[in-house]
Design an enzyme around this catalytic site. Sequence first.
Site, mmCIF file in Angstrom:
data_model
loop_
_atom_site.group_PDB
_atom_site.id
_atom_site.type_symbol
_atom_site.label_atom_id
_atom_site.label_comp_id
_atom_site.label_asym_id
_atom_site.label_seq_id
_atom_site.Cartn_x
_atom_site.Cartn_y
_atom_site.Cartn_z
ATOM 1 N N CYS A 20 0.886 -1.158 0.000
ATOM 2 C CA CYS A 20 0.000 0.000 0.000
ATOM 3 C C CYS A 20 0.926 1.211 0.000
ATOM 4 C CB CYS A 20 -0.941 -0.024 1.209
ATOM 5 S SG CYS A 20 -0.098 0.095 2.792
ATOM 6 N N LYS A 21 0.399 2.374 0.215
ATOM 7 C CA LYS A 21 1.220 3.583 0.147
ATOM 8 C C LYS A 21 2.277 3.625 1.244
ATOM 9 C CE LYS A 21 0.678 8.618 -0.347
ATOM 10 N NZ LYS A 21 2.024 8.886 -0.030
#
Length: 132
Positions: A20-21
Amino acid sequence: MPLDRIGDLPHNGRQIIFHCKSGMRTTANTLQLESAADGVPACILKGGIDAWRQARLPTVVDRSQPLEIMRQVQITAGTIVLTGVLLGLIVSPVFFGISAFVGVGLMFAGVTGWCGMANLLRVMPWNRRSKG
């Protein structure tokens, strides 16, 4: 792939790398991701794409994809609040209610984890992801 569709993950026996980020969501959902991997070798990218980029490792950005939903929410909410304040100052104090409505909606989203604005933006035509 959104977490609610992770069970549909086509892996064909190849290794899977979840990211994810920032790495927070993948870490928080480790058990669900491991289950979706279904015995296939899987890794979770510690620190997410942000750490990958910080290590100056190569990335490819698909500029044809829409902005992240939360950025769209921030832009939309900010625009509506600013409009409500300006209309409240210039036209009538009644328009301050627009800003209050958005503020209540953001508080509700923070408390419950459900954001009506994000759900509305998600179905907009510009968020129909192109196949990549």
